[in-house]
Design a protein around this motif. Structure first.
Motif, PDB file in Angstrom:
ATOM      1  N   GLY A 140       0.957  -1.357   0.026  1.00  0.00           N
ATOM      2  CA  GLY A 140       0.102   0.044  -0.079  1.00  0.00           C
ATOM      3  C   GLY A 140       0.908   1.240   0.128  1.00  0.00           C
ATOM      4  N   THR A 141       0.584   2.105   0.670  1.00  0.00           N
ATOM      5  CA  THR A 141       1.287   3.330   0.850  1.00  0.00           C
ATOM      6  C   THR A 141       2.628   3.011   1.453  1.00  0.00           C
ATOM      7  N   GLY A 142       2.824   1.986   2.194  1.00  0.00           N
ATOM      8  CA  GLY A 142       4.110   1.270   2.619  1.00  0.00           C
ATOM      9  C   GLY A 142       4.034  -0.121   2.266  1.00  0.00           C
ATOM     10  N   VAL A 143       4.890  -0.968   2.903  1.00  0.00           N
ATOM     11  CA  VAL A 143       4.758  -2.318   2.871  1.00  0.00           C
ATOM     12  C   VAL A 143       4.748  -3.086   4.175  1.00  0.00           C
ATOM     13  N   GLY A 144       3.643  -3.462   4.624  1.00  0.00           N
ATOM     14  CA  GLY A 144       3.643  -3.998   5.766  1.00  0.00           C
ATOM     15  C   GLY A 144       4.022  -5.713   5.849  1.00  0.00           C
ATOM     16  N   GLY A 145       4.566  -6.068   6.628  1.00  0.00           N
ATOM     17  CA  GLY A 145       5.248  -7.663   6.615  1.00  0.00           C
ATOM     18  C   GLY A 145       4.465  -8.504   7.936  1.00  0.00           C
ATOM     19  N   LEU A 184      13.035  -2.119   1.120  1.00  0.00           N
ATOM     20  CA  LEU A 184      11.994  -2.514   0.024  1.00  0.00           C
ATOM     21  C   LEU A 184      10.806  -2.030   0.025  1.00  0.00           C
ATOM     22  N   GLU A 185      10.243  -1.344   1.092  1.00  0.00           N
ATOM     23  CA  GLU A 185       9.087  -0.264   0.974  1.00  0.00           C
ATOM     24  C   GLU A 185       9.310   0.735   0.021  1.00  0.00           C
ATOM     25  N   ALA A 186      10.487   1.568   0.130  1.00  0.00           N
ATOM     26  CA  ALA A 186      10.797   2.607  -0.847  1.00  0.00           C
ATOM     27  C   ALA A 186      10.565   2.418  -1.982  1.00  0.00           C
ATOM     28  N   TYR A 187      10.699   1.217  -2.510  1.00  0.00           N
ATOM     29  CA  TYR A 187      10.525   0.695  -3.915  1.00  0.00           C
ATOM     30  C   TYR A 187       9.499  -0.022  -4.354  1.00  0.00           C
ATOM     31  N   THR A 191       3.543   3.870  -3.200  1.00  0.00           N
ATOM     32  CA  THR A 191       4.272   5.083  -3.209  1.00  0.00           C
ATOM     33  C   THR A 191       5.697   5.007  -3.906  1.00  0.00           C
ATOM     34  N   GLY A 192       6.245   3.897  -3.752  1.00  0.00           N
ATOM     35  CA  GLY A 192       7.585   3.724  -4.314  1.00  0.00           C
ATOM     36  C   GLY A 192       7.455   3.542  -5.829  1.00  0.00           C
ATOM     37  N   MET A 193       6.506   3.013  -6.252  1.00  0.00           N
ATOM     38  CA  MET A 193       6.442   2.693  -7.796  1.00  0.00           C
ATOM     39  C   MET A 193       6.086   3.887  -8.441  1.00  0.00           C
ATOM     40  N   VAL A 194       5.198   4.954  -7.707  1.00  0.00           N
ATOM     41  CA  VAL A 194       4.856   6.168  -8.250  1.00  0.00           C
ATOM     42  C   VAL A 194       6.206   6.981  -8.170  1.00  0.00           C
ATOM     43  N   ARG A 195       6.907   6.637  -7.449  1.00  0.00           N
ATOM     44  CA  ARG A 195       8.239   7.606  -7.383  1.00  0.00           C
ATOM     45  C   ARG A 195       9.067   7.059  -8.463  1.00  0.00           C
ATOM     46  N   THR A 196       9.179   5.789  -8.713  1.00  0.00           N
ATOM     47  CA  THR A 196      10.025   5.195  -9.872  1.00  0.00           C
ATOM     48  C   THR A 196       9.320   6.100 -11.261  1.00  0.00           C
TER      49      THR A 196
END
Ligand code: ZN
Length: 325
Positions: A140-145, A184-187, A191-196
């Motif tokens: 999602g906005t982040g990556v939960g685990g 991992l969350e930053a990519y 949100t990470g995908m949008v940033r890419t």
């Protein structure tokens, strides 16, 4: 007479609640907006109201309920029931959530980290049913685990285990919401995908996304990228694939570390299907050891948006049994 467990999933946007029978049947569920700006007391009152409404609707009394499980954003102490200061719940500071809810509901209340609850939900009633060892990633906005090993949530010594979104995938990489770099969350988050996508457009790449966002790249959303992929946009496809490869790299580490039967992906992004799952699977096969990579199935969530709320009920039942053996 059947007994019941209640799950309450407190999110920054919605409060979800469900009543589940001891035989794992979902009896009723609902969702209401979270009065986020009104602070802890109003939110806890709203959660208690939701539960009381569901109980009234089904004619279920306090005596019929074994326990209530409440999922909330961390950081928290799952044993003392105290929630510290979650970034997306303004005004929350050391709130004794379990005790406060127990006062309002008059049944044993337990709290869980929301990502752990989602993981347990998938293990208990979702795509991880029948497995002994799974990992769950919520995109999602982040990556939960979350991790279940030998049928139990892996909590670690302080209850902070399973933060799979913060596996390091790049030295000196992108700044992450946790304050560290290269997670991992930053990519692999939306949100990470949008940033890419934004980075590629800034490099001068041509894409229909520029038109879709009216030349304001800060308005690009995950949904827009997916729509552009469906329209055959080459850059959007590249961005989606890149995101899947990052995710695959993270999962390859999880596979090498845990040797799980399944890695389950949750969140809106999984609706993309094969265009997400195929490159993820391929990257895992190319980067993890052969035996655990072949063993591990990478599959979408079985409970859709309800993994968290169902998992809250499942965690509460498990903890109730543990305490009443
Ligand atoms: Zn991080």
């Amino acid at each position: 007479m059947s007994k019941y467990i209640v799950g309450v999933d407190l999110g920054g946007t919605n409060i979800k609640s469900a009543i589940v029978s001891e035989e794992k049947k979902i009896i009723v569920k609902t969702s209401v907006p979270t009065p986020t700006q009104e602070g802890p007391k109003a939110i806890m009152d709203a959660m208690a109201n939701v539960v009381h409404e569901l109980m009234n609707k089904e004619g279920i009394t306090t005596q019929d309920i074994l326990a209530v499980g409440i999922g909330a954003p961390g950081p928290m102490n799952w044993q003392t029931g105290i929630v510290y200061s979650p970034p997306n719940l303004p005004g929350w500071h050391n709130v004794p959530l379990a005790d406060e809810m127990q006062k309002r509901l008059d049944v044993p209340c337990y709290i869980e980290n929301d990502a752990n609850a989602a993981c347990f939900g998938e293990y208990w009633l979702g795509a991880g049913q029948g497995c002994d060892c799974i990992a769950v990633l919520t995109l999602g906005t982040g990556v939960g685990g979350g991790i279940v090993v030998f049928k139990k949530l892996l909590r670690g010594i302080d209850g902070t285990a399973g933060e799979l979104g913060h596996l390091k995938v790049q030295r000196d990489g992108r700044l992450c919401g946790c304050g560290s770099k290269g997670c991992l969350e930053a990519y692999a988050s939306v949100t990470g995908m949008v940033r890419t996508a934004q980075e590629e457009i800034e490099k001068g790449k041509k894409t229909i996304l520029t038109e879709m966002c009216n030349n304001n790249i800060h308005a690009i959303t995950g949904k827009m990228i997916f729509q552009a992929v469906e329209k055959g946009d080459a850059l959007a496809k590249e961005v989606f694939n890149e995101t899947a490869v990052w995710l695959g790299l993270g999962i390859a580490s999880i596979v090498n570390m845990l040797n799980p039967e399944r890695v389950i992906l949750c969140g809106g992004m999984i609706a993309a299907g094969d265009i997400l799952f195929n490159p993820v699977r391929e990257t895992v096969m190319n980067n993890a050891f052969e035996v655990p990579a072949k063993r591990c199935e990478i599959v979408p969530a079985g409970l859709g948006e309800d993994s968290g709320v169902i998992g809250c009920a499942g965690c509460a039942l498990t903890r109730y049994y543990d305490e009443h053996k």
